[in-house]
Design a protein around this motif. Structure first.
Motif, short mmCIF file in Angstrom:
data_model
loop_
_atom_site.label_atom_id
_atom_site.label_comp_id
_atom_site.label_asym_id
_atom_site.label_seq_id
_atom_site.Cartn_x
_atom_site.Cartn_y
_atom_site.Cartn_z
N PRO A 274 38.49 67.90 51.65
CA PRO A 274 39.17 67.37 50.60
C PRO A 274 38.34 67.65 49.30
O PRO A 274 37.02 67.75 49.33
N ASP A 275 39.10 67.62 48.08
CA ASP A 275 38.34 67.94 46.87
C ASP A 275 37.42 66.60 46.63
O ASP A 275 36.38 66.90 45.90
N SER A 276 38.02 65.56 47.01
CA SER A 276 37.03 64.28 46.56
C SER A 276 36.81 63.38 47.88
O SER A 276 37.89 63.16 48.63
N ILE A 277 35.90 62.99 48.15
CA ILE A 277 35.76 61.91 49.15
C ILE A 277 36.58 60.57 48.94
O ILE A 277 36.72 59.94 49.99
N LEU A 278 37.03 60.45 47.79
CA LEU A 278 37.79 59.11 47.44
C LEU A 278 38.97 58.98 47.89
O LEU A 278 39.53 58.12 48.37
N SER A 279 39.77 60.43 48.32
CA SER A 279 40.80 60.42 49.21
C SER A 279 40.73 59.88 50.59
O SER A 279 41.67 59.44 51.30
N SER A 280 39.53 59.74 51.07
CA SER A 280 39.50 59.21 52.53
C SER A 280 39.07 57.97 52.31
O SER A 280 39.14 57.25 53.61
N THR B 31 43.64 60.62 45.11
CA THR B 31 44.13 61.93 46.01
C THR B 31 44.23 63.04 45.23
O THR B 31 45.14 64.10 45.69
N ASP B 32 44.08 63.06 43.88
CA ASP B 32 44.47 64.23 43.15
C ASP B 32 43.52 65.53 43.69
O ASP B 32 42.35 65.31 43.77
N ALA B 33 44.22 66.76 43.99
CA ALA B 33 43.51 67.58 44.48
C ALA B 33 44.29 68.87 44.07
O ALA B 33 45.28 69.57 44.42
N PRO B 34 43.73 69.76 42.87
CA PRO B 34 44.52 70.95 42.37
C PRO B 34 44.75 71.87 43.17
O PRO B 34 45.54 72.80 42.99
#
Length: 323
Positions: free
Chosen positions: A109-115, A300-303
């Motif tokens: 994922p673009d950011s670990i925050l999404s997990s 969860t923002d992932a361009p």
């Protein structure tokens, strides 16, 4: 090299629905197609060594057979996705394989925050565990118990292989065929969880038999299955959103494992156990819900997410053609 020419939507809406149902049926059906994976019910309630009824859902031999069955079902369903991709692209194994991995969300994922976003929803239950002293590092935390829980066959099923295969099939494969059919994002979030929820209906047979095949057993089976189906459908909507939003299998997998560890929130039990903290418990539960809703979009923002594009751009992006 000239751009690859592909059809806009390789599947029809009807084909997407049928394939989604087929994926769910093949996963659950594999548990019954393999003889050793089928549950066996007898008058013997448990064995002498492990307290587990032979042939029951938690019998290690049954677990191994079931994990093997769903593994083959998962690989087969991934093969179906590959076949759909290969059919609609030039005959290049590398291109089709790479596109299949992209469609199945095999990427970081673009950011670990999404997990980490899902645990916010369980801020209340985590506070309850803190009050009970059972969090890691607290006095009532049992390293031996948790080691046994995670490294037993039951733990491997509940916290590793079960969530992994379920997320591949019910999130990656199911959402892939809806995206290949050009379904809008809201439709995918609405339809895909229904397949996941219905896949849990077969647990009613286990419950009915475990409680003696009586009228009371039937009532228990119906009530527990209705609750489980509703709960897993709501959970499936959240993890479907995570998958579509991030384009990665890791955030919904992390959410699945975490929710399996935490179980269903027990706010009433926590308030009864700690009546002097009742208001604080309610406040922390509410705070968790607020933080969950507030961070759902930003975290969860992932361009780069393939699935969060406009439907007309999905298939082109999947095969490496500009949307």
């Amino acid at each position: 090299m000239p751009p690859v020419q592909v059809s806009l939507n390789p599947l029809s809406v009807l084909s997407s629905h049928l394939l989604a149902l087929f994926f769910g049926f093949s996963y659950v059906g594999s548990l019954y197609a393999v003889k050793n994976a089928r549950l066996r019910f007898s008058e013997t309630r448990s064995d002498a060594h492990h307290g587990v009824q032979p042939g029951s859902r938690d019998d290690p031999a049954v677990i191994r057979a079931r994990l093997t069955a769903v593994t083959f079902a998962t690989l087969f369903n991934c093969g179906v996705i590959y076949a759909l991709v290969a059919r609609s692209t030039p005959p290049s194994f590398d291109r089709a394989f790479s596109s299949t991995l992209t469609i199945l969300g095999v990427r970081w994922p673009d950011s670990i925050l999404s997990s980490l976003q899902t645990p916010l929803l369980f801020l209340g239950p985590l506070y309850g565990s803190y009050l009970a002293g059972t969090l890691p590092g607290q006095s009532r935390y049992s390293l031996d118990h948790n080691f046994e829980m995670f490294w037993s066959w039951v733990g491997f099923r509940n916290y590793t292989w079960g969530p992994l295969t379920e997320e591949i099939v019910f999130r990656a494969c199911v959402l892939a065929v809806y995206a290949l059919g050009g379904a809008a994002r809201w439709k995918m979030i609405a339809f895909a969880p229904l397949v996941f929820g219905l896949a849990h209906v077969h647990h009613a047979w286990d419950t009915y038999n475990r409680y003696g095949r009586t009228k009371d057993a039937l009532r228990r089976a119906m009530l527990s299955t209705l609750f489980q189906t509703a709960y897993t459908t709501l959970f499936g909507a959240h993890t479907s959103y995570l998958f579509l939003r991030t384009g990665s299998l890791l955030p919904p997998l992390a959410a699945h494992v975490f929710c399996n560890i935490m179980g269903v929130p027990q706010i009433q039990n926590e308030m009864r156990r700690f009546p002097e903290r009742k208001q604080i418990i309610i406040g922390v539960y509410v705070l968790g819900i607020v933080l969950f809703a507030y961070t759902l979009g930003p975290w969860t923002d992932a361009p780069a997410s393939l699935y969060w594009r406009a439907p007309e751009g999905f298939w082109r992006g999947a095969v490496g053609q500009p949307a």
